[in-house]
Design an enzyme around this catalytic site. Structure first.
Site, short mmCIF file in Angstrom:
data_model
loop_
_atom_site.label_atom_id
_atom_site.label_comp_id
_atom_site.label_asym_id
_atom_site.label_seq_id
_atom_site.Cartn_x
_atom_site.Cartn_y
_atom_site.Cartn_z
N HIS A 89 0.52 -1.21 -0.06
CA HIS A 89 -0.09 -0.04 -0.08
C HIS A 89 0.72 1.17 -0.26
CE1 HIS A 89 0.59 0.15 4.50
NE2 HIS A 89 0.56 1.46 4.35
N ASP A 119 0.02 -7.33 1.45
CA ASP A 119 0.60 -6.04 1.81
C ASP A 119 2.08 -6.02 1.81
OD1 ASP A 119 0.26 -3.15 1.81
OD2 ASP A 119 0.00 -3.06 4.02
N SER A 196 4.63 2.28 8.15
CA SER A 196 4.43 1.22 7.23
C SER A 196 5.62 0.93 6.32
CB SER A 196 3.24 1.51 6.31
OG SER A 196 2.17 1.88 7.05
#
Length: 344
Positions: A89, A119, A196
């Site tokens: 993402h 992901d 992230s």
């Protein structure tokens, strides 16, 4: 002016004495650190030079928008020749990727491939020298309560470190694509926007997960994709540029199998996958798989958890009938299921 209280003089003498001791007695500063601090510092020293900041540019969301939109995240080098692991993402749909390494150097990156279902994504930067890279550990042997250290660049603040413990194992998390990510590590090591894609490491500085998500509004509930899943995804992305998977149409969770059940049915493992959902019209539904079945084998190979199930449902089983062993109440059943290729 009144007489100065005697305790002030005492503090001044103690301070001077302490300063002198540290300068003249050769006390090692490391001796002043407790064991936990030394562990965290040691782990960080092993991994921090591999952690990178990723700046992302994307096309404008609509013709009415002007210019390009942007974003950022974290990643880490896992090979000496410039391959990085990050979140799908973070980089999905990017038109340009710029990677800033720990030494301050900036590089243009190419996307090797990404997998929204876990992901995860792999990038490559050009490198004329051997780069510091993280050591990939194992997630299969993790224990709840062990130290977990998250490193990343939240809000562009490079080399930010947070610590906590492994809070739970075998969690499921819905990815941005809407699919479930299985075998996720839950930790209370704080994550923030920009974390992230950074590494979650153990006390030895080995990567045990890839930081992926937080629950908005919750405190100390953060998630990382297990590194054993990531290793398999990496091999698929290197080979195909994408992950080809066989799809049978179930959602499940890893559960223990009672020892007496294991012995009675001569099962190869003490755990399996409890079926929580069966998609209507899917290969699993057509093959007779039901909610609350516990999947224990595929073609005779042990399925000891969601991670094993995902690995076994690889491209080799697409459009080929497989035998799925399940425990249903007091029965051991072998069901015939023909997986199809996962799309989307």
């Amino acid at each position: 002016m009144g007489k100065r209280p005697s305790f002030i003089d005492d503090l001044a003498r103690a301070s001077a004495s302490g300063a002198g001791a540290s300068q003249h007695t050769g006390i090692d500063d490391d001796a002043l650190l407790d064991a936990y601090s030394r562990t965290v510092i040691g782990a960080l020293e092993r991994v921090q030079q591999s952690v990178a900041h990723i700046a992302v540019e994307r096309r404008a969301a609509s013709p009415a928008s002007h210019g390009a939109s942007g974003g950022s995240g974290s990643g880490f080098l896992f090979t000496p020749d410039g391959y990085l692991l990050t979140n799908s993402h973070v980089v999905h749909g990017a038109t340009q990727l710029r990677v800033t390494l720990a030494d301050g150097s900036t590089h243009t990156a190419d996307l090797v491939g990404d997998d929204p279902s876990t992901d995860l994504a792999v990038l490559r930067i050009g490198a004329n020298e051997t780069l510091p890279h993280a050591q990939l550990g194992e997630s299969a042997g993790l224990r709840v309560g062990q130290i977990a250290i998250a490193v990343g660049s939240p809000l562009g603040l490079a080399q930010t470190v947070t610590t906590g413990v492994v809070s739970a194992l075998g969690r499921s998390l819905r990815s941005n694509s809407g699919r479930m990510i299985y075998d996720v590590i839950q930790t209370d090591a704080a994550l923030n926007p920009g974390n992230s894609g950074g590494p979650l490491v153990n006390s030895a500085g080995q990567v045990i997960g890839v930081n992926t998500a937080i629950i908005p509004g919750a405190q100390a509930i953060c998630f990382a994709t297990a590194i054993d899943s990531a290793k398999w995804v990496i091999t698929q992305l290197f080979a195909h540029g994408r992950v080809r998977r066989a799809y049978i149409g179930i959602a499940g969770t890893t559960v223990p199998v009672a020892r007496k059940v294991q012995r009675y049915f001569d099962l190869p493992s003490t755990s399996g996958v409890r079926v929580m959902e069966v998609v209507k019209g899917s290969p699993a539904a057509l093959g007779g798989v039901r909610v609350d079945d516990t999947v224990v084998t595929i073609d005779g190979v042990a399925v000891d958890g969601i991670d094993a199930l995902q690995r076994l449902l690889d491209a080799s089983r697409i459009d080929r009938e497989v035998e799925i062993g399940v425990i249903r109440l007091t029965q051991r059943l072998n069901l015939r299921v023909k997986p199809v290729e996962q799309t989307g």
